[in-house]
Design a protein around this motif. Structure first.
Motif, short mmCIF file in Angstrom:
data_model
loop_
_atom_site.label_atom_id
_atom_site.label_comp_id
_atom_site.label_asym_id
_atom_site.label_seq_id
_atom_site.Cartn_x
_atom_site.Cartn_y
_atom_site.Cartn_z
N PRO A 1 2.66 -2.81 24.75
CA PRO A 1 2.64 -4.29 25.35
C PRO A 1 2.28 -5.79 24.61
CG PRO A 1 1.83 -2.87 27.30
CD PRO A 1 1.86 -2.16 25.54
N PRO B 1 0.29 3.32 27.74
CA PRO B 1 0.87 1.68 28.06
C PRO B 1 1.68 2.08 27.22
CG PRO B 1 -1.20 1.22 26.88
CD PRO B 1 -1.33 3.31 26.67
N ILE B 2 2.55 3.08 27.00
CA ILE B 2 3.83 2.77 25.89
C ILE B 2 5.67 3.41 26.21
CG2 ILE B 2 4.34 4.13 24.05
CD1 ILE B 2 1.63 4.69 23.34
N GLY C 1 -5.20 -1.81 35.10
CA GLY C 1 -5.59 -2.20 33.57
C GLY C 1 -3.94 -1.22 33.92
N PHE D 1 0.01 -2.19 33.19
CA PHE D 1 0.40 -1.86 31.11
C PHE D 1 0.67 0.64 31.39
CE2 PHE D 1 -2.66 -5.09 30.52
CZ PHE D 1 -1.73 -5.76 30.29
N MET D 2 -0.27 0.44 32.33
CA MET D 2 0.06 2.12 31.67
C MET D 2 1.65 2.81 32.81
SD MET D 2 -2.36 3.41 30.27
CE MET D 2 -3.75 2.20 29.81
N ARG D 3 2.49 3.34 31.84
CA ARG D 3 4.06 3.97 32.72
C ARG D 3 3.51 5.36 32.15
NH1 ARG D 3 3.00 -0.18 33.73
NH2 ARG D 3 4.33 -1.58 33.47
N ASP E 1 -10.94 -3.33 37.25
CA ASP E 1 -10.55 -2.74 36.32
C ASP E 1 -9.34 -2.43 35.98
OD1 ASP E 1 -10.66 -5.93 35.74
OD2 ASP E 1 -12.70 -4.81 34.14
N LEU F 1 -8.17 2.34 23.37
CA LEU F 1 -7.25 2.06 24.56
C LEU F 1 -7.49 1.59 26.07
CD1 LEU F 1 -4.68 3.63 26.23
CD2 LEU F 1 -6.42 5.49 26.61
N LEU G 1 -6.43 -7.52 24.78
CA LEU G 1 -5.17 -7.06 24.18
C LEU G 1 -5.57 -8.50 22.90
CD1 LEU G 1 -4.48 -6.44 26.67
CD2 LEU G 1 -2.32 -7.06 26.90
N PHE H 1 -6.90 -2.19 28.02
CA PHE H 1 -6.22 -2.47 28.35
C PHE H 1 -6.80 -2.37 29.89
CE2 PHE H 1 -3.45 -0.85 24.83
CZ PHE H 1 -2.34 -1.26 24.84
N PHE H 2 -7.75 -2.08 29.82
CA PHE H 2 -8.94 -2.55 31.27
C PHE H 2 -9.46 -3.61 31.11
CE2 PHE H 2 -7.40 2.59 30.85
CZ PHE H 2 -6.81 2.64 31.77
#
Lengths: 93, 416
Positions: free
Chosen positions: B344, B253-254, A40, A44-46, A36, B397, B405, B400-401
């Motif tokens: 997201p 995740p921004i 993730g 999602f992570m940037r 997971d 946070l 959501l 997101f894992f």
């Protein structure tokens, strides 16, 4: 407003393009065993860097081809454009 | 602290108003604090205020790299509402709404909170169905809401174009009567003054350049004015959250994007409520000075430059003129951009991090102003107790894992 040099069509206005987010984000191959955490991270992570940023863009209202852009996220200046699959010029930092 | 009242006004008038104190001190940072808040926007200042007021934690510094309220706090269109769709988001924004309703009295500072109502227009049958569903969900959650017809919208806003032959005809709207606007600067100033009066150091021109940790424990922050030791660090840095997270090799995740707003020249009162439209993508209210305050969508790309594209301005004003043809010749006086931290799922992240003693409050994206009091209130609780309040437990946070959501993107009556 950005002026983007499409590698195939030349300089065009940004409104002809769509930004596909950060480059260098390959979809994981081993999806059956992915944790997971790893999913993730990919989804999602940037990095969201302040300064030099490598992005993927598509010429949505033109040739509809994807390519990569090196852009500064503070000055918005585009420094390089290179084709999808090519190595980023100046290294992958 | 000088308490503001009719009596103090009369007393100071006798001295030709030369006896007023500064609203807050401008102290140099101490070497050590129990809690350091990174970011002196209204969310950070509110966090410090509620840490002191609700939890008795007063050895607190708010570190701001520029001046307080100079970032997104002073760069938004000040719309306040709580008509979100999901239960989690609705409860959080409704907590904020309830704090707004007593905020001026609580802070002894006029934040000019004006509950003039917020209309979210529907232009298609599907939008009207979504509006009906959202208003129903709101009312089940104790949040006021009404579904209006186009004729009812026209009765409230006479200058709006409800002609059925418009390109995007208005079929109706949702109305939250408790929604409205507030004065954004006053919110920052009021919280700064309130926090300062309770012993919080509000330190301006003090950019954080690093976050120091010892193993898994945070120990302080590096700043342009030296190292400041801290038992706990709360980061409320909006568009720069990723930059601060990167100091500890954390990723969020921004995506930081420019969001622009505009104000017109002042004109006579023509609009006494807030009007928002998803379909044509614009929102508008009129300030007490008479300026039309206008906003639209974010830019299509990431950016930290506090300015955006002309194409977005054009699209936003096209939307406004579509709704209000009579405004087509009003001139715009000013335009600016803020850097918003878009998640997201269009919901914030408020909670703990893998580093002990380090907390993040970010990801408010395009709609953070309305949440200011509630955001500070739950974040103060999270920092003081080292665990989230039930109102922000879902906004971790971790979602997101786990995949849980909170999808408010496009569902919240918002022009995101």
């Amino acid at each position: 407003m950005l002026l983007i040099h499409c590698p195939w069509c030349g300089p065009r206005e940004q409104t002809e393009f769509s930004c596909g987010g950060e480059a260098r984000s390959a979809r994981p191959a081993d999806t059956d065993t992915l944790t997971d955490q790893a999913w993730g991270d990919y989804l999602f992570m940037r990095r969201n860097p302040r300064g030099r940023c490598l992005e993927q863009w598509v010429h949505a209202h033109g040739c509809r081809r994807w390519f990569n852009v090196e852009r500064d996220t503070v000055t918005y200046r585009i420094t390089r454009v290179y084709k999808a699959g090519d190595e980023p010029p100046g290294g992958d930092s | 602290m000088n308490r503001y009242s009719l009596r103090s006004l009369v007393r100071n008038a006798r001295n030709r108003h030369e006896g007023w104190q500064a609203a807050w001190r401008n102290p140099d940072p101490k070497r050590e604090y129990d809690v350091v808040i990174v970011g002196g926007g209204a969310h950070g200042l509110a966090t410090a205020y509620y840490l002191a007021k609700e939890h008795g934690v007063t050895n607190v510094a708010v570190l701001e790299k520029g001046w307080i309220g100079g970032g997104n706090t002073g760069r938004n269109t000040t719309i306040i509402r709580s008509n979100y769709l999901s239960d989690d988001a609705t409860h959080l924004y409704e907590k904020s709404m309830q704090l707004w309703q007593g905020l001026a009295q609580d802070l002894n500072f006029n934040v000019m909170f004006s509950q003039r109502g917020v209309l979210n227009l529907g232009h298609t049958l599907q939008e009207m169905r979504d509006i009906t569903r959202r208003v129903g969900a709101n009312r089940l959650n104790g949040v006021d809401g009404e579904v209006l017809t186009a004729a009812q919208v026209k009765a409230i806003v006479p200058i709006i174009n409800t002609a059925p032959d418009a390109r995007y005809p208005i079929l109706g709207a949702s109305l939250q009567r408790r929604g409205g606007v507030a004065r954004h600067d006053a919110v920052a100033w009021g919280y700064a003054r309130g926090a300062d009066a309770r012993g919080v150091d509000v330190v301006q021109n003090c950019e954080v350049t690093g976050i120091r940790r010892d193993g898994a424990q945070v120990v302080g922050v590096e700043t342009r004015r030296g190292f400041i030791k801290a038992k706990k660090v709360g980061v409320v840095a909006a568009g720069h959250s990723s930059v601060l997270a990167a100091m500890l090799d954390l990723r969020l995740p921004i995506v930081s994007r420019p969001l622009q707003a505009l104000v017109s020249e002042p004109i006579k009162p023509v609009l006494h409520t807030v009007v928002m439209s998803n379909a044509v993508h614009g929102y508008i209210s009129q300030s007490d000075k008479g300026e039309l305050v206008i906003g639209g969508g974010v830019d299509a790309y990431a950016g930290y430059g506090q300015r955006g594209s002309f194409s977005v301005i054009e699209a936003t004003l096209a939307a406004i003129v579509e709704l209000f043809p009579t405004l087509s010749r009003v001139r715009m006086n000013r335009q600016w951009g803020g850097i918003v931290d878009v998640c997201p799922d269009a919901c914030p992240i408020i909670g703990l991090t893998p580093v002990k003693g380090l907390y993040f409050n970010c990801g408010w994206g395009t709609g953070g102003f309305k949440a200011t009091p509630g955001s500070g209130w739950v974040f103060a609780h999270t920092i003081a107790r080292d665990r989230p309040h039930e109102l922000n437990a879902a906004f971790s946070l971790d979602r997101f894992f786990t995949g849980r959501l909170i999808d408010e993107h496009g569902a919240a009556g918002v022009a995101h």
